[in-house]
Design a protein around this motif. Structure first.
Motif, mmCIF file in Angstrom:
data_model
loop_
_atom_site.group_PDB
_atom_site.id
_atom_site.type_symbol
_atom_site.label_atom_id
_atom_site.label_comp_id
_atom_site.label_asym_id
_atom_site.label_seq_id
_atom_site.Cartn_x
_atom_site.Cartn_y
_atom_site.Cartn_z
ATOM 1 N N ALA A 100 34.079 26.430 32.355
ATOM 2 C CA ALA A 100 33.476 27.710 32.309
ATOM 3 C C ALA A 100 34.440 28.857 32.295
ATOM 4 O O ALA A 100 35.638 28.850 33.143
ATOM 5 N N THR A 101 34.308 29.868 31.455
ATOM 6 C CA THR A 101 35.123 31.146 31.456
ATOM 7 C C THR A 101 34.503 31.929 32.463
ATOM 8 O O THR A 101 33.325 31.885 32.909
ATOM 9 N N ALA A 102 35.467 32.740 33.041
ATOM 10 C CA ALA A 102 34.918 33.703 34.331
ATOM 11 C C ALA A 102 35.708 34.806 34.518
ATOM 12 O O ALA A 102 37.024 34.910 34.088
ATOM 13 N N GLN A 103 35.186 35.966 34.819
ATOM 14 C CA GLN A 103 35.719 37.161 35.339
ATOM 15 C C GLN A 103 35.324 37.317 36.809
ATOM 16 O O GLN A 103 34.245 37.132 36.914
ATOM 17 N N LEU A 104 36.799 37.369 37.629
ATOM 18 C CA LEU A 104 36.323 37.465 38.982
ATOM 19 C C LEU A 104 36.949 38.865 39.415
ATOM 20 O O LEU A 104 37.980 39.197 39.123
ATOM 21 N N MET A 105 36.101 39.796 40.063
ATOM 22 C CA MET A 105 36.642 41.099 40.572
ATOM 23 C C MET A 105 36.329 41.482 42.124
ATOM 24 O O MET A 105 35.248 41.076 42.539
ATOM 25 N N HIS A 106 37.178 42.019 42.673
ATOM 26 C CA HIS A 106 36.959 42.910 43.909
ATOM 27 C C HIS A 106 37.374 44.258 43.503
ATOM 28 O O HIS A 106 38.414 44.657 43.067
ATOM 29 N N LEU A 107 36.249 45.217 43.938
ATOM 30 C CA LEU A 107 36.422 46.579 43.698
ATOM 31 C C LEU A 107 36.180 47.367 45.173
ATOM 32 O O LEU A 107 35.257 47.026 45.795
ATOM 33 N N ASN A 108 37.390 48.034 45.446
ATOM 34 C CA ASN A 108 37.137 48.789 46.782
ATOM 35 C C ASN A 108 36.339 50.054 46.286
ATOM 36 O O ASN A 108 36.910 51.110 45.782
#
Length: 408
Positions: free
Chosen positions: A264-272
């Motif tokens: 599976a392709t994925a985008q993982l993000m953390h945003l402060n």
């Protein structure tokens, strides 16, 4: 007292809301809407409709039930009900024969559930306050009771839904979330046949955690893989801290469950959400677009990382700094790989052109803007969506959480 003789004072309003809450607690789901209609008559309301959004986000569909006014579904575009739903604000329409038709957004937190419409002979400030509080209570009741019945699901469904789509819709978080510092919104297409696309998010303290995934294949196999990927992501999110560890946990879960030939392709993000600092892992996905003042100003680049399931090394985390008002648009490859005129792919350039063209128009809010973009892209593709096509957008507004008064 209102001009029509109905008491909409604070004391009466508290009694009405309390009575509604007490009676609804033990009612079966099919009697909740008639109970709401009964209580609305106490404040001089009539012709009550409860409208729920359909899964394609094109129509507001009336909920059937005793004492409810169940007319035809209302389009979201160009109708008072649609304006109330998309803007999250009450719309009042004076009636030719006297009175006013009031359209109240049903908001569960910041998620848009639907619209409550009713007609009143008159509406003063006391009445407006009571209507807004009543709409909030009705939204909470509908969301709570929806867990116990298929009635609301069936009302929203406008065509047969595949098993894989059933799985994916049950997997999703609310399609929108809004707090003063950040908003998110997502949309899935084709709504009734989606399989391997999904997204998830959670706001923990000052960190927005977000993921967009696209499992290979179609049908149940893709839906099953997406379920495992999102489940592993949520587990890792609740146990680990870093994006790299989340990626590794998802990678291991997909590899163990499905073997080396599935991914599976994925985008993982953390945003402060206080500072606008974003961390990004892009695992084989199209790069997110950065939008400023309505125009695409570039991509959020990231280091090359293998899709989850391939046993790749721990990814390098890319960091980006957002400006207030920036939007980040994530999308799956079904958006740009759909074949259009002459069999060529729709492509990223056409996607960017659509974003920029819509950005020239006044913003109607994140939810409404993303819906407009999704429907515009579908029209530009000739109405075809042969593969899953998901959009997920984040808008960062900034400001520390403790800056916003809980009493304000």
């Amino acid at each position: 007292m209102g001009e029509d003789g109905a008491d909409r004072s604070g004391g009466f309003g508290e009694q009405l809301l309390g009575r509604l809450l007490d009676r609804a607690r033990l009612l079966p789901p099919q009697l909740v809407a008639p109970l709401i209609a009964e209580e609305v008559t106490r404040i001089g309301g009539r012709d009550l409709s409860i409208l729920l959004q359909d899964y394609a986000q094109e129509l507001l569909v009336p909920l059937p039930g005793r004492m409810l006014h169940a007319g035809q579904p209302e389009p979201m575009a160009g109708t008072p009900a649609g304006r109330a739903f998309l803007s999250g604000k009450t719309v009042e329409v004076p009636q030719g024969g006297g009175g006013v038709r009031v359209y109240l957004p049903l908001l569960d937190g910041s998620d848009h559930v639907g619209v409550m419409a009713l007609t009143l002979d008159s509406l003063g400030e006391d009445g407006r306050r009571l209507m807004n509080r009543l709409a909030g209570l009705v939204a909470d009741m509908l969301v709570t009771k929806a867990a116990y019945t298929d009635q609301f699901f069936l009302a929203r469904r406008r065509e047969p839904m595949s098993v894989s789509a059933e799985i994916q819709w049950n997997l999703l978080p609310p399609l929108t979330m809004s707090v003063p510092q950040v908003q998110v919104a997502g949309i899935l297409e084709p709504a009734y046949r989606v399989a391997g696309d999904s997204f998830d998010y959670a706001l923990n303290d000052n960190i927005l955690h977000a993921a967009v995934i696209d499992a290979m294949g179609h049908g149940l196999d893709a839906a099953t893989m997406a379920t495992v990927a999102i489940g592993a992501y949520r587990h890792a999110r609740r146990v680990f801290i870093s994006l790299a560890e989340k990626y590794a946990f998802m990678d291991d879960a997909i590899s163990r469950q499905f073997g080396p030939d599935h991914f599976a392709t994925a985008q993982l993000m953390h945003l402060n959400i206080a500072t606008g600092e974003m961390e990004l892992v892009n695992a084989g996905h199209p790069a997110p677009l950065l939008i400023h003042d309505g125009r695409v100003v570039g991509q959020l680049e990231s280091a090359t990382t293998l899709p989850v399931g391939f046993g790749g090394e721990l990814p390098r985390i890319m960091e980006h700094a957002l400006q207030r008002g920036d939007r980040v648009l994530c999308y799956t490859d079904g958006i740009i790989e759909e074949r259009v005129h002459g069999g060529e792919p729709f492509g990223e350039e056409r996607l960017i052109a659509c974003v920029n063209r819509l950005g020239e128009e006044p913003s109607q809010g994140l939810r409404a803007d993303l819906r407009r973009l999704s429907h515009t892209l579908k029209r530009e593709r000739g109405g075809r969506t042969s593969d899953d096509a998901t959009l997920f957008m984040i808008e960062w507004r900034g400001g520390a959480a403790d800056h916003f008064s809980v009493l304000g």
